[in-house]
Write an enzyme that holds these catalytic residues in place. Structure first.
Site, short mmCIF file in Angstrom:
data_model
loop_
_atom_site.label_atom_id
_atom_site.label_comp_id
_atom_site.label_asym_id
_atom_site.label_seq_id
_atom_site.Cartn_x
_atom_site.Cartn_y
_atom_site.Cartn_z
N ARG A 199 -13.29 25.02 70.02
CA ARG A 199 -12.56 24.68 71.38
C ARG A 199 -11.95 25.88 71.88
O ARG A 199 -10.84 26.23 71.54
CB ARG A 199 -11.51 23.56 71.03
CG ARG A 199 -12.11 22.44 70.46
CD ARG A 199 -11.32 21.16 70.35
NE ARG A 199 -11.62 20.06 69.85
CZ ARG A 199 -11.73 19.63 68.81
NH1 ARG A 199 -11.37 20.31 67.76
NH2 ARG A 199 -12.45 18.41 68.44
N ARG A 213 -17.73 26.06 72.98
CA ARG A 213 -17.60 25.09 74.29
C ARG A 213 -16.81 25.76 75.18
O ARG A 213 -15.68 26.64 75.03
CB ARG A 213 -17.00 23.98 73.86
CG ARG A 213 -16.73 22.86 74.91
CD ARG A 213 -16.16 21.67 74.67
NE ARG A 213 -14.55 21.81 74.46
CZ ARG A 213 -14.03 21.05 73.99
NH1 ARG A 213 -14.45 19.58 73.72
NH2 ARG A 213 -12.42 21.19 73.69
N GLU A 231 -20.19 13.16 77.15
CA GLU A 231 -18.81 12.65 77.03
C GLU A 231 -18.52 11.48 77.94
O GLU A 231 -17.59 10.70 78.14
CB GLU A 231 -17.75 13.61 77.32
CG GLU A 231 -18.03 14.75 76.18
CD GLU A 231 -16.90 15.93 76.63
OE1 GLU A 231 -15.81 15.90 75.99
OE2 GLU A 231 -17.36 17.02 77.38
N ASN A 244 -14.65 11.10 71.25
CA ASN A 244 -13.38 10.75 71.79
C ASN A 244 -13.09 10.79 73.29
O ASN A 244 -12.73 9.57 73.47
CB ASN A 244 -12.36 12.29 71.70
CG ASN A 244 -12.26 12.66 70.11
OD1 ASN A 244 -12.91 11.96 69.08
ND2 ASN A 244 -11.70 13.77 70.10
N ASP A 245 -14.06 11.36 74.07
CA ASP A 245 -13.86 11.19 75.58
C ASP A 245 -15.02 10.05 75.99
O ASP A 245 -14.58 9.06 76.67
CB ASP A 245 -14.21 12.45 76.43
CG ASP A 245 -13.05 13.21 76.50
OD1 ASP A 245 -11.81 12.66 76.63
OD2 ASP A 245 -13.13 14.40 76.86
N ARG A 283 -6.01 7.51 75.59
CA ARG A 283 -5.90 7.29 73.95
C ARG A 283 -4.35 7.76 73.72
O ARG A 283 -3.87 7.82 72.78
CB ARG A 283 -6.98 8.01 73.07
CG ARG A 283 -7.25 9.31 73.55
CD ARG A 283 -8.57 9.77 72.95
NE ARG A 283 -9.22 10.93 73.81
CZ ARG A 283 -9.03 12.26 73.25
NH1 ARG A 283 -8.38 12.46 72.27
NH2 ARG A 283 -9.70 13.14 73.80
#
Length: 582
Positions: A303, A339, A437, A460-461, A471
């Protein structure tokens, strides 16, 4: 008297020990007027307090630079953030001006300025930025202590390993100091899953409960405590029966951890011979040490945006290149997937914050990068240069539209052209992939597969956007459900479609690191997982216990159900043979 409190478990495990209550400087300061001849001296006194705190933070930073643990990166970021707050003219200069205009004491002036800044933070829509008001409070608290002539040091009266810190809140500096004291656990009234305490506790692998609300008020110093970081329970003054039960559970957890370490060098292969790749997610270059400790097959998600946060300037190409290269070289030929910037929503660059009605649906990730082409191409050049030193892959976040794909790939081509013209070494054959995502990307997967070499599902997304749930919003976070039928079908559809096309596909969201989902994902056909390094060995254990031929038809049956309760029951039965605690 025995009683129990419940909170948010943010770092697992069980700790048994005595309460170590941490007191902080009260922010209910006195207010008094000064004679005109004392005003200049009061401004000087405030400046000296700032200097004292600045020196304390510099001392903490210096100590961290020699710290080799994986927590070092997060802690350095916290100290740097507090240093920047301290140096902000809005704090010292405005407070000094208030002393001169109102002829008041320094404590009152700095407290008043803090209240004004906190009020401004609380009006920000972005939840992450709004939560940073706590950092302003913590910095001012240190200044007030310095004004009182006190050193901002946590008491070292107890250094034994059974001390459980109980506090209303903990600053990054507090947690740094506790780190050297081998504290058994943290318990705080405030905080959430992304609070400083939570991040540090996970990095140090000690149990932690946050959001306890009244713990600091109800617990007394030296009370016997049990911190259950699995169930989110705090037991105060337990009887011998409860103590014996938790001592047994703590020993069992330690035995399990020891057993897990034996799996470090094992090849992740299922009982029926299916090879599975287990990659790690990282946020900072220094996290690579933890990746190597668990012998991950590579880095499935770096990340990179965390290099850009909590600073007033952007990292230039060389700074990024050196950071990426250090990771690539440390992995010694294993793949590293970087990423590109996922800025926006809960992560914003300082000075580039935007007011959006719904940041999660606004200018973020690839959209942000395409809107800032100079910044994007600079990062791409750094990644391409680092790829000369090992196996590197580029992954683009949140792509959904054909024009986004074409524009992003054009940026990659431009970065390569600029590197050729500058006569820089780089890898011209770097694989480029995309994150899935957004439901639109999952439902129109052919668009992505026509342009990319690999895919990674960011659960997550994907869950957030599929269920229309933020969230990070406490009011609806309980509705965030990885086992919702729509979510499961989207994940399964992506895995199946990619598999038919012969395209590598991984899951890099939180689902990949949860042992109870390992068999489910394996049954869907997933063979590449990417997760936090601390989760990798637990997932590997489930892989080694799984027979994909047996699990696959049961998972297909589970996916036909529209009843969430029935889905959970079926998953429990699938996991029953693995020994996973539901």
């Amino acid at each position: 008297m025995t009683f129990t409190l419940h909170g948010l478990a943010v770092s697992g495990g069980i700790a048994i020990g005595h309460a170590y209550l941490v007191s902080h400087a009260t922010l209910e300061v006195a207010h008094y007027s000064l004679p005109p001849r004392k005003v200049d001296d009061e401004v000087v006194r405030l400046g000296r307090a700032f200097d004292a705190v600045r020196a304390e933070l510099a001392e903490l930073r210096s100590g961290l630079l020699n710290d080799g643990t994986e927590a070092r990166g997060e802690l350095l970021a916290f100290v740097d953030l507090h240093s920047m707050i301290l140096d902000d003219p809005l704090l010292l200069d405005e407070a000094g001006a208030y002393i001169r205009s109102r002829r008041c004491n320094a404590e009152w002036a700095i407290k008043r300025q803090m209240d004004r800044l906190v009020e401004q933070f609380e009006q920000i829509d972005d939840a992450y930025l709004r939560s940073r008001s706590a950092d302003v409070v913590q910095v001012v608290e240190r200044v007030i202590k310095a004004l009182a002539g006190k050193r901002n040091r946590v008491s070292t009266r107890r250094r034994d390993t059974d001390s459980i810190v109980v506090a209303h809140d903990l600053s990054p500096a507090d947690t740094i100091q506790f780190k050297a004291q081998r504290i058994a656990a943290f318990v705080t009234d405030l905080g959430g899953a992304t609070s400083h305490t939570a991040i540090v506790a996970r990095s140090l692998a000690i149990p932690a409960l946050v959001g306890m609300h009244q713990a600091r008020r109800l617990i007394q110093d030296d009370d016997m405590l049990i911190v259950d970081g699995v169930r989110g329970v705090l037991i105060i003054n337990p009887d011998e029966r409860i103590l014996d039960e938790y001592r047994l559970r703590a020993r069992e957890i330690e035995i399990e951890r020891s057993k897990l370490k034996r799996l470090t060098g094992a090849v992740a292969t299922t009982l029926d011979g299916e090879a599975v790749q287990l990659f790690a997610n990282i946020e900072l270059p220094q996290d690579v040490e933890q990746v190597r400790e668990v012998e991950a097959d590579g880095i499935g998600l770096f990340r990179t945006e965390f290099m850009f946060l909590n600073r007033d300037d952007l990292p230039d190409e060389d700074e990024q290149f050196e950071a990426y290269r250090s990771v690539v070289q440390a992995m010694k030929g294993k793949p590293v997937t970087l990423r590109t910037l996922d800025i926006g929503a809960d992560k914003a660059l300082r000075g580039a914050e935007r007011s959006e009605a719904n940041p999660a649906l606004g200018l973020r990730a690839i959209r942000y990068c395409l809107a800032e082409p100079r910044m994007f191409v600079t990062q791409l050049r750094a990644i391409l240069r680092a790829a000369h030193y090992g196996k590197v892959r580029i992954m683009l976040p949140m792509v959904a539209f054909q024009h986004e794909i074409e524009s992003a790939l054009a940026m990659v081509a431009l970065a390569k052209q600029q590197l050729r013209e500058a006569n820089r070494k780089f890898d011209d054959r770097v694989e480029i992939g995309a994150m899935v995502e957004i439901p639109a990307a999952a439902l129109a997967l052919g668009t992505l597969m026509n342009h990319f070499s690999f895919l990674s599902i960011g659960t997550n997304d994907l869950i957030q956007y599929t269920l229309a749930i933020d969230r990070a919003d406490e009011a609806v976070a309980h509705l965030y459900d990885p086992l919702h039928p729509a979510v499961l079908r989207l994940v399964q559809q992506v895995i199946a479609q990619a598999k038919r096309a012969g395209m590598p596909v991984a899951v890099c969201g939180e689902m990949a690191g949860e042992p109870q989902f390992a068999r489910l994902l394996l049954g869907m056909g997933l063979r590449q997982f990417s997760m936090h390094p601390s989760q990798l060995l637990e997932v590997k254990r489930e892989v080694l216990r799984c027979d994909c031929g047996d699990i696959a038809p049961r998972v297909i049956k589970l996916l036909r159900s529209d009843d969430p309760i029935r889905i959970r029951e079926q998953l429990e039965r699938i996991n029953a043979g693995s020994g996973i605690v539901q």
